[in-house]
Design a protein around this motif. Structure first.
Motif, PDB file in Angstrom:
ATOM      1  N   ASP A  37       2.174  15.112   8.048  1.00 24.60           N
ATOM      2  CA  ASP A  37       2.705  14.983   6.804  1.00 24.60           C
ATOM      3  C   ASP A  37       2.037  13.758   6.248  1.00 24.60           C
ATOM      4  O   ASP A  37       2.135  12.569   6.476  1.00 24.60           O
ATOM      5  CB  ASP A  37       4.151  14.376   6.821  1.00 24.60           C
ATOM      6  N   ALA A  38       1.396  13.918   4.979  1.00 27.66           N
ATOM      7  CA  ALA A  38       0.496  12.796   4.164  1.00 27.66           C
ATOM      8  C   ALA A  38       1.552  11.905   3.890  1.00 27.66           C
ATOM      9  O   ALA A  38       0.749  10.622   3.979  1.00 27.66           O
ATOM     10  CB  ALA A  38      -0.176  13.741   2.866  1.00 27.66           C
ATOM     11  N   ASP A  39       2.689  11.925   3.368  1.00 30.96           N
ATOM     12  CA  ASP A  39       3.495  10.919   2.960  1.00 30.96           C
ATOM     13  C   ASP A  39       3.942   9.947   4.151  1.00 30.96           C
ATOM     14  O   ASP A  39       3.895   8.957   3.996  1.00 30.96           O
ATOM     15  CB  ASP A  39       4.739  11.602   2.222  1.00 30.96           C
ATOM     16  N   LEU A  40       4.008  10.720   5.410  1.00 36.73           N
ATOM     17  CA  LEU A  40       4.399   9.892   6.606  1.00 36.73           C
ATOM     18  C   LEU A  40       3.199   8.853   6.919  1.00 36.73           C
ATOM     19  O   LEU A  40       3.196   7.858   7.245  1.00 36.73           O
ATOM     20  CB  LEU A  40       4.820  10.782   7.755  1.00 36.73           C
ATOM     21  N   THR A  41       2.145   9.496   6.854  1.00 37.03           N
ATOM     22  CA  THR A  41       0.868   8.983   7.167  1.00 37.03           C
ATOM     23  C   THR A  41       0.623   7.589   6.236  1.00 37.03           C
ATOM     24  O   THR A  41       0.360   6.616   6.796  1.00 37.03           O
ATOM     25  CB  THR A  41      -0.466   9.861   7.068  1.00 37.03           C
ATOM     26  N   ARG A  42       0.745   8.392   5.163  1.00 36.91           N
ATOM     27  CA  ARG A  42       0.859   6.513   4.005  1.00 36.91           C
ATOM     28  C   ARG A  42       1.840   5.705   4.346  1.00 36.91           C
ATOM     29  O   ARG A  42       1.587   4.448   4.277  1.00 36.91           O
ATOM     30  CB  ARG A  42       0.884   7.305   2.549  1.00 36.91           C
ATOM     31  N   GLN A  43       2.879   6.003   4.539  1.00 41.41           N
ATOM     32  CA  GLN A  43       3.964   5.189   4.722  1.00 41.41           C
ATOM     33  C   GLN A  43       3.619   4.464   5.837  1.00 41.41           C
ATOM     34  O   GLN A  43       4.047   2.951   5.986  1.00 41.41           O
ATOM     35  CB  GLN A  43       5.275   5.979   5.030  1.00 41.41           C
ATOM     36  N   VAL A  44       3.174   4.836   7.124  1.00 36.13           N
ATOM     37  CA  VAL A  44       2.989   4.143   8.330  1.00 36.13           C
ATOM     38  C   VAL A  44       1.806   3.080   8.052  1.00 36.13           C
ATOM     39  O   VAL A  44       1.909   2.127   8.464  1.00 36.13           O
ATOM     40  CB  VAL A  44       2.647   5.143   9.539  1.00 36.13           C
ATOM     41  N   LEU A  45       0.731   3.352   7.416  1.00 33.52           N
ATOM     42  CA  LEU A  45      -0.323   2.665   7.016  1.00 33.52           C
ATOM     43  C   LEU A  45      -0.027   1.686   6.355  1.00 33.52           C
ATOM     44  O   LEU A  45      -0.424   0.323   6.349  1.00 33.52           O
ATOM     45  CB  LEU A  45      -1.531   3.621   6.426  1.00 33.52           C
ATOM     46  N   GLU A  46       0.957   1.958   5.091  1.00 36.09           N
ATOM     47  CA  GLU A  46       1.320   0.673   4.298  1.00 36.09           C
ATOM     48  C   GLU A  46       2.101  -0.304   5.114  1.00 36.09           C
ATOM     49  O   GLU A  46       1.854  -1.493   4.666  1.00 36.09           O
ATOM     50  CB  GLU A  46       2.112   1.295   3.295  1.00 36.09           C
ATOM     51  N   GLU A  47       3.078   0.183   5.920  1.00 38.32           N
ATOM     52  CA  GLU A  47       3.766  -0.845   6.647  1.00 38.32           C
ATOM     53  C   GLU A  47       2.990  -1.532   7.768  1.00 38.32           C
ATOM     54  O   GLU A  47       3.057  -2.968   7.854  1.00 38.32           O
ATOM     55  CB  GLU A  47       4.706  -0.358   7.438  1.00 38.32           C
ATOM     56  N   ALA A  48       1.941  -1.017   8.196  1.00 37.35           N
ATOM     57  CA  ALA A  48       0.868  -1.549   9.189  1.00 37.35           C
ATOM     58  C   ALA A  48       0.080  -2.699   8.524  1.00 37.35           C
ATOM     59  O   ALA A  48      -0.064  -3.951   8.829  1.00 37.35           O
ATOM     60  CB  ALA A  48       0.075  -0.810   9.974  1.00 37.35           C
ATOM     61  N   ALA A  49      -0.273  -2.237   7.054  1.00 33.28           N
ATOM     62  CA  ALA A  49      -1.231  -3.165   6.497  1.00 33.28           C
ATOM     63  C   ALA A  49      -0.212  -4.519   6.185  1.00 33.28           C
ATOM     64  O   ALA A  49      -0.763  -5.665   6.145  1.00 33.28           O
ATOM     65  CB  ALA A  49      -1.746  -2.434   5.160  1.00 33.28           C
ATOM     66  N   THR A  50       0.836  -4.272   5.762  1.00 30.32           N
ATOM     67  CA  THR A  50       1.776  -5.526   5.540  1.00 30.32           C
ATOM     68  C   THR A  50       1.885  -6.317   6.543  1.00 30.32           C
ATOM     69  O   THR A  50       1.957  -7.573   6.586  1.00 30.32           O
ATOM     70  CB  THR A  50       2.991  -4.978   4.894  1.00 30.32           C
ATOM     71  N   PHE A  51       2.252  -5.632   7.734  1.00 31.58           N
ATOM     72  CA  PHE A  51       2.514  -6.690   8.947  1.00 31.58           C
ATOM     73  C   PHE A  51       1.325  -7.537   9.342  1.00 31.58           C
ATOM     74  O   PHE A  51       1.152  -8.556   9.654  1.00 31.58           O
ATOM     75  CB  PHE A  51       3.002  -5.864   9.992  1.00 31.58           C
ATOM     76  N   VAL A  52      -0.012  -6.663   9.422  1.00 23.46           N
ATOM     77  CA  VAL A  52      -1.226  -7.244   9.707  1.00 23.46           C
ATOM     78  C   VAL A  52      -1.420  -8.465   8.636  1.00 23.46           C
ATOM     79  O   VAL A  52      -1.848  -9.614   8.961  1.00 23.46           O
ATOM     80  CB  VAL A  52      -2.277  -6.434   9.655  1.00 23.46           C
ATOM     81  N   HIS A  53      -1.266  -8.080   7.318  1.00 26.17           N
ATOM     82  CA  HIS A  53      -1.669  -9.196   6.389  1.00 26.17           C
ATOM     83  C   HIS A  53      -0.710 -10.193   6.392  1.00 26.17           C
ATOM     84  O   HIS A  53      -1.192 -11.595   6.173  1.00 26.17           O
ATOM     85  CB  HIS A  53      -1.769  -8.634   4.831  1.00 26.17           C
ATOM     86  N   GLU A  54       0.472 -10.236   6.381  1.00 24.84           N
ATOM     87  CA  GLU A  54       1.351 -11.253   6.147  1.00 24.84           C
ATOM     88  C   GLU A  54       1.876 -11.926   7.587  1.00 24.84           C
ATOM     89  O   GLU A  54       2.151 -13.275   7.498  1.00 24.84           O
ATOM     90  CB  GLU A  54       2.907 -10.578   5.899  1.00 24.84           C
TER      91      GLU A  54
END
Length: 560
Positions: A37-54
């Protein structure tokens, strides 16, 4: 003076979803079909990016400046590291791709690849701690007894406990056959381990309540050499609550990775249990080592991206002299991004980053196919890809991480050589990636002498044909692929004397393969991303791709 690393979730999603069409691969795999599911992939990546950055990236500077601290056998990690790690495993990130039957989330390996690439870019020292978890889990899944799996797998899958890979000894670096650590049978199917291991990343720390050491040692009846090694599991804390007889004698003072404790561990009759069959330790350990090598490749890609981000931002801010193609005649100086020499440095590194990401993500898809595809031929083809590509990714992109980060430092001029901007830390941290988990020279010999010459280049030629069928009508790429095909034909026909002459050019051969793969990635990216039809693609064509021909020529000369 510099902002923490910021992952580009949209870019990675575009590579996975648009360029590689990952959901089409996942839909063919029963274990992953529900995650296609493309939306699930984007959601997981966005949450991962937030955790890594913050959470993780802001600790990079303090980790380097404070470092891990040793006192009386205990190691204290830099401020904030334990809290960040506790948040990491409690949020479920270590269990991202682990099987649901083991407590994992069962998501595609590609998402784990992207996560660890970003973590390495954001804070390489911190990421060294969980970096071996995936390999340790796979090792125990395939080789440990049911009792050991029940005792240790759940907490390793979740990341609540961390693991180490205890191989190296002072007299035995890459030559594991020289290892002397001994394991003597004790009661209850256990063993007592005696010996000293060096260069053990995360051998002691305060991030988790327990550390699971996977140790190579010799049993009393072991034959000499690498075939006499067995693998044992020895935890820091034993199941009955006692502290095991494992002593951290010191941590190394290093060029980089100050936040990651590189430990000397002494096993003073430590209690352990056999993992796998006696004298078959290397087979068990190589499961972990192969996973580690792919993670080191991701470190290379991530560190190069972190260096590029810093240099790219600085080049837009820094004004010096007049560029040849002036944008604003009223200005006395232009941003150095407008200077062709700086643009070449940055666009060349961007070409390596993007093609490296595409190849790494394709390898992650191949791992999922190898594990889950219902058709044996598909699994075999995917395994062939992973076997051939792993040494290439590890060696080529870690070498580029160091030299490319140095080029990014050059963009800063003298400011890059001082600590204020953070670019010099990346250069220091990146250097070790060319050494650990098998030096790059060993990776090159593995590719040429163990994976190409024995079958006359058949597997690599099949991989090239697969890529040629998949690639668009790109004349330059097809010419390069044919050049490598011709070299493989000559290698297959070489006699023993000629093959001995290939040892010094194994690195050239690996580089030629890497550049050929990059050519395929460049062709794919050019179809889906306007940047690759512009400056970055032009930089690849002018400054990167021509190297493929002369690397092939270097190998051909050795055959004359």
């Amino acid at each position: 003076m510099t902002q923490p690393y910021r992952p580009d979730a949209a870019l990675s999603a575009r590579w996975l979803l648009d360029v590689l069409d990952a959901p089409a691969t996942w839909r063919e795999l029963p274990a992953l079909a529900e995650h296609a599911d493309a939306d699930l992939t984007r959601q997981v990546l966005e949450e991962a990016a937030t955790f890594v950055h913050e959470v993780v990236a802001p600790l990079n500077r303090v980790g380097d400046e404070t470092g891990a601290r040793w006192h009386d056998g205990a190691v204290t990690m830099p401020p904030g590291f334990r809290d960040a790690y506790q948040a990491f495993w409690r949020a479920g990130w270590p269990a991202l791709s682990a099987p649901p039957a083991l407590g994992g989330q069962g998501l595609p390996v590609a998402l784990e690849f992207v996560l660890y690439e970003w973590l390495s870019a954001a804070n390489h020292g911190w990421t060294m701690a969980p970096g071996l978890l995936h390999g340790a889990v796979e090792c125990l899944r395939h080789h440990a007894s049911p009792a050991l799996q029940a005792q240790y797998l759940p907490k390793l899958v979740s990341g609540e406990w961390l693991a180490t890979m205890a191989l190296t000894e002072a007299h035995a670096g890459s030559d594991l056959g020289l290892l002397r650590t001994r394991a003597t049978p004790a009661g209850d199917d256990g063993y007592r381990i005696e010996g000293t291991k060096i260069f053990i990343s995360g051998g002691e720390h305060d991030l988790t309540d327990n550390i699971v050491h996977l140790v190579l040692a010799r049993l009393p009846d072991a034959p000499p050499g690498p075939k006499g090694l067995s693998q044992l599991l020895a935890p820091k804390w034993l199941p009955d609550g006692r502290r095991n007889a494992i002593v951290c004698e010191r941590i190394e003072a290093k060029m980089g990775l100050h936040a990651s404790p590189t430990c000397v561990l002494r096993f003073d009759g430590a209690e352990g249990w056999l993992v796998g069959a006696p004298h078959q330790g290397l087979a068990a350990m190589f499961v972990m080592m192969n996973a580690a090598r792919l993670h080191v490749a991701l470190q290379g890609i991530g560190l190069l991206d972190a260096a590029w981000q810093k240099a790219h931002a600085y080049a837009h801010e820094r004004r010096q002299m007049r560029a040849p193609q002036r944008r604003d005649p009223a200005q006395a100086a232009d941003p150095i991004i407008d200077h062709p020499a700086v643009r070449r440095l940055l666009d060349t590194q961007r070409a390596w980053i993007d093609t490296g990401q595409l190849l790494a993500y394709r390898t992650a898809l191949a791992l999922d196919v190898a594990h889950h595809h219902p058709d044996g031929a598909h699994r075999q083809a995917a395994q062939r890809w992973c076997a051939l590509i792993t040494p290439v990714l590890k060696a080529a992109w870690t070498e580029q991480a160091f030299h490319g980060a140095s080029d990014c430092l050059q963009v800063f001029g003298g400011h890059g050589y001082v600590r204020e901007w953070g670019i010099e830390q990346i250069v220091r941290d990146a250097r070790v990636t060319m050494i650990y988990e098998g030096t790059n020279e060993i990776q090159a010999q593995d590719l040429l002498l163990r994976k190409t010459l024995p079958d006359g280049g058949v597997a690599l030629a099949a991989l090239l044909r697969e890529l040629q069928a998949d690639a668009p009508a790109d004349a330059a790429w097809h010419a390069g692929a044919q050049r490598l095909h011709a070299l493989l034909t000559r290698l297959a026909a070489a006699d023993e004397a000629r093959r001995l002459a290939l040892f010094p050019v194994a690195g050239d051969f690996l580089r030629a393969v890497a550049l050929t793969l990059m050519g395929w990635a460049r062709a794919r990216l050019g179809r889906h991303d306007a940047t690759w039809d512009g400056e970055v693609g032009a930089a690849f064509d002018r400054w990167v791709w021509p190297e493929q021909a002369w690397r092939c020529e270097m190998v051909e000369r050795a055959l004359v």
